[in-house]
Design a protein around this motif. Structure first.
Motif, PDB file in Angstrom:
ATOM      1  N   LYS A 354      45.506  47.742  47.297  1.00  0.00           N
ATOM      2  CA  LYS A 354      44.865  47.036  46.181  1.00  0.00           C
ATOM      3  C   LYS A 354      45.714  45.838  45.774  1.00  0.00           C
ATOM      4  O   LYS A 354      46.896  45.990  45.440  1.00  0.00           O
ATOM      5  CB  LYS A 354      44.669  47.966  44.983  1.00  0.00           C
ATOM      6  N   MET A 356      46.227  42.770  43.057  1.00  0.00           N
ATOM      7  CA  MET A 356      45.864  42.389  41.695  1.00  0.00           C
ATOM      8  C   MET A 356      46.601  41.105  41.317  1.00  0.00           C
ATOM      9  O   MET A 356      47.772  40.912  41.686  1.00  0.00           O
ATOM     10  CB  MET A 356      46.227  43.502  40.700  1.00  0.00           C
ATOM     11  N   SER A 416      40.759  42.928  38.262  1.00  0.00           N
ATOM     12  CA  SER A 416      41.884  42.755  39.189  1.00  0.00           C
ATOM     13  C   SER A 416      42.285  41.298  39.340  1.00  0.00           C
ATOM     14  O   SER A 416      43.259  40.988  40.032  1.00  0.00           O
ATOM     15  CB  SER A 416      41.529  43.337  40.556  1.00  0.00           C
ATOM     16  N   THR A 445      42.723  50.620  35.147  1.00  0.00           N
ATOM     17  CA  THR A 445      42.482  50.528  36.587  1.00  0.00           C
ATOM     18  C   THR A 445      42.576  51.923  37.188  1.00  0.00           C
ATOM     19  O   THR A 445      43.594  52.606  36.999  1.00  0.00           O
ATOM     20  CB  THR A 445      43.511  49.614  37.262  1.00  0.00           C
TER      21      THR A 445
END
Length: 567
Positions: A354, A356, A416, A445
Motif C-alpha cells: 500500500k 500512501m 491514501s 485506514t
C-alpha cells in the motif's frame, strides 16, 4: 546409537527452553496518581504526578519480560497511560491512548496494564495520553538485553536517564482548555527542565539544577528522552563529544556529534566519555524552533556534569545552535543509520502493498455564529492529514468497536492521497481559505495483516510552515529518506536508503519538507498515528490504522481484559 543422540538433543532443547524462561521475568509496578504540590520558579504549583515524583518512576526491564503496572487514579482527572514505543504485540488493549484502545481510568478507579516486551532493547518511556497531563505524568522505560546478552557497543560504566521536559506556572489542563475555548494557540511554557529541574538560569532555581557526578576516564550511557509537550530541543554538553548508539529503542551505527536534536516523543541513547580536564561542565538544552514566527519560550535549561575532584571554578557553558538552526537539525536527523548486524535488526521490506501520500499541517475551523476566535482570520485553529481533521470517538474506544464489530465509531475511508493537489510548501498558500477548512471525522485506514505500507509524509505551508514530529503507535518504521520542498517520486525515490536506514517510532518531518517511511502491519488492532506536539493533537493532526487479525490464533487480537475501563 540413535537413541542416545535423540536423548542428548532433547536435553539440549529442555536446557535452552528453561534458559529462555529463566531470562524472562514479570516486572511489577504500582502507579499511585494524585495531586502533588511542588515548588518551582519562586512559587508553588499543584500538579498531577505518579508516586509523588517528577518525573515519575523509572521502569527497568529486560527484553522478553512481562510488565505489569497497577494504576490507581486518585487524581481529579480521567487519564490513561501510554507505553510510548512498545510494540504491544498481541496486546493492543494495553497501548493506552484515550478512546483509541481504551476508555480513560476515572478518578477513584484502578486499572492494570499487562504486556510483554518483545524484540526491543533501548530507551522508551511512558506518559499520560489524556489532555496535557503528560506534562507531569511521565517517566523512563529502560529495556536492557536478556541475561547473558550484551550491548553491541562497549559496556558503559553507568547508565543515566536524562528526561527533558517543560514546566508551566499554571494548571496544564487549564492551559489547554483555555486555548481550546478561545480557538487560539496555548500559552507557552515557563521553563524547560532536565529530570524535572529547570536549572540555574531561571529565577529561584539555583538549588533546582540537575547534577551528574562523573569520574575521569569513565563512559556514561545517557538515555535522553524528549518529554516536552510542544518543543523540539537541541542538547549539548560543553567540550564533550557524544556518540549516538540508539534511537527509539533501535540500535544505530555509532554516530559522533557535539549536539543531539530530539523531537517530542523521541529518545536517543548516547555515550559520553569523561575525557576532559577535571572540572565542571554544563549540559544544556533549548528549543529548535523550525518556525520562529510561532511563539515559543526562548529560554534554556541546564544541568551540571561535575568531575570527581573538581574545584569551585564556574562550570563551562556549551554554545547551543541558534533556535532556528534547521541545517544543524537536518544534519543530525538525516545522518543516523541502523545497525544492520545488531540485535533485533529488521531488514527493509522489499515489497510494498500500500502506497500512501499524506499531507500534514495546520488549518482552520469555523468559530461559530456571533463569536470571534483567536485563531487566524478570527477562526479556530485546526489541523489535518489529507484534509481529514481527526476527532476521537466520545463513548466507545475504537479498539472495542473493532473487536466487537460495532459500526458508527469510525469510518474506513481515510484517503491514501490528498483530495486536492497543490503546491504544498509554497508559502503563498498559507492563507488560501479554500484549503484551510478540513472536515472533522474519525477516519481510518484498514490494513490486512502483514501488509507493508510506504507513506510519504508531506508538510504543508498552510497557516505556517514548520517541522512536525509524527508518532506511530504499535510499530517501528524504516526512514527511507527525508528532504525539503515538495516530494518528487522520480527524483527523491533515488535517495531511498534500503540497506541500513534508521528505524524508529517518531519521525521529525522536516520543516517545509517530507519524509518517507515504510512499515509492516504485523500487529492486529487499532493504532494511532499523530503529531507529538500536544497543541496539534486536539486540533485533529492524527489518523489511525485498523489492522485485521492474522490467519492463526497467535496472530489474532485476544479479548479485552476483564477490568478494562468503561466509558
Amino acid at each position: 546409537m540413535a537413541r542416545p543422540v535423540l536423548l542428548l538433543l532433547l536435553c539440549a532443547f529442555v536446557l535452552l527452553a528453561s534458559s529462555t524462561r529463566a531470562s524472562a521475568a514479570i516486572v511489577e509496578h504500582s502507579f499511585d496518581v494524585k495531586n502533588l504540590t511542588v515548588r518551582r520558579l519562586c512559587g508553588e504549583q499543584v500538579i498531577t504526578a505518579v508516586n509523588g515524583s517528577l518525573p515519575g518512576p523509572t521502569i527497568r526491564a529486560q527484553e522478553g519480560d512481562t510488565l505489569v503496572v497497577h494504576v490507581h487514579n486518585r487524581s481529579p482527572y480521567s487519564l490513561t497511560i501510554h507505553w510510548h514505543g512498545v510494540f504491544q504485540l498481541m496486546s493492543a488493549w494495553a497501548d493506552g491512548p484515550d478512546m483509541v484502545t481504551q476508555c480513560p481510568i476515572r478518578p477513584g478507579t484502578k486499572y492494570t496494564y499487562r504486556f510483554k516486551i518483545t524484540q526491543q532493547e533501548g530507551t522508551l518511556w511512558w506518559h499520560a495520553h489524556t489532555s496535557w497531563l503528560r506534562a507531569t505524568v511521565y517517566g523512563a522505560l529502560i529495556i536492557r538485553p536478556r541475561s547473558g546478552q550484551s550491548y553491541p557497543f562497549p559496556k558503559p560504566d553507568k547508565e543515566v536517564p536524562i528526561l527533558l521536559g517543560e514546566w508551566w506556572n499554571a494548571n496544564v489542563v487549564d492551559v489547554e482548555n483555555q486555548a481550546l475555548a478561545s480557538g487560539g494557540g496555548p500559552n507557552g511554557s515557563d521553563a524547560y527542565t532536565i529530570n524535572g529541574k529547570p536549572g540555574d538560569l531561571y529565577p529561584c532555581s539555583q538549588n533546582q539544577t540537575y547534577k551528574l557526578e562523573v569520574e575521569k576516564g569513565k563512559t556514561y550511557l545517557l538515555r535522553i528522552i524528549n518529554a516536552a509537550l510542544n518543543n523540539q530541543l537541541f542538547y549539548k554538553v560543553a567540550n564533550h563529544k557524544l556518540t549516538v548508539v540508539g534511537v527509539d529503542a533501535e540500535y544505530t551505527k555509532p554516530y559522533v556529534t557535539d549536539v543531539v536534536v530530539i523531537a517530542p516523543g523521541q529518545t536517543a541513547d548516547v555515550l559520553l566519555t569523561a575525557d576532559q580536564p577535571v572540572g565542571s561542565y554544563y549540559m544544556a538544552a533549548h528549543p529548535y524552533a523550525s518556525q520562529p514566527a510561532i511563539p515559543f519560550a526562548s529560554t534554556t535549561t541546564r544541568g551540571i556534569i561535575v568531575y570527581d575532584g573538581a574545584g569551585s571554578a564556574a562550570p563551562i557553558m556549551p554554545v547551543l545552535p541558534a533556535f532556528s538552526d534547521t541545517p544543524t537539525a537536518h544534519k543530525f536527523f538525516s545522518n543516523l543509520t541502523g545497525l544492520v548486524d545488531g540485535p533485533n535488526w529488521v531488514p527493509v521490506p522489499s515489497h510494498v502493498d500500500k502506497h500512501m501520500f499524506v499531507t500534514i499541517g495546520l488549518g482552520l475551523d469555523q468559530c461559530g455564529t456571533n463569536t470571534t476566535c483567536q485563531g487566524q482570520n478570527g477562526q479556530r485553529f485546526s489541523a489535518s492529514m489529507n484534509n481529514a481533521s481527526f476527532v476521537f470517538p466520545p463513548s466507545l474506544s475504537m479498539l472495542q468497536a473493532f473487536f466487537f464489530n460495532v459500526n458508527g465509531v469510525y469510518t474506513p475511508d481515510f484517503p491514501s492521497k490528498p483530495p486536492v493537489k497543490f503546491d504544498y510548501t509554497n508559502t503563498n498558500v498559507s492563507n488560501n481559505t479554500s484549503l484551510l477548512f478540513a472536515p472533522k471525522s474519525t477516519s481510518v485506514t484498514k490494513l490486512k495483516f502483514n501488509e507493508t505500507v510506504e507513506m510519504v509524509l508531506q508538510n504543508t505551508a498552510l497557516i505556517a510552515i514548520e517541522n512536525h514530529p509524527m508518532h506511530l503507535h504499535g510499530f517501528n518504521f524504516h526512514v527511507l529518506a527525508q528532504g525539503f520542498g515538495n516530494y518528487d517520486p522520480k527524483r527523491d525515490s533515488k535517495k531511498f536508503n534500503l540497506v541500513n536506514p534508521q528505524r524508529r517510532n517518531t519521525i521529525a518531518v522536516p520543516v517545509g519538507g517530507w519524509a518517507v517511511i515504510r512499515f509492516q502491519a504485523n500487529n492486529p488492532g487499532v493504532w494511532l498515528m499523530h503529531c507529538h506536539l500536544d497543541v496539534h493533537l486536539p486540533w485533529g493532526l492524527a489518523t489511525a490504522f485498523v489492522v485485521e487479525n492474522g490467519p492463526t490464533p497467535s496472530t489474532m487480537l485476544p479479548p479485552p481484559p476483564h477490568d478494562l475501563p468503561q466509558c
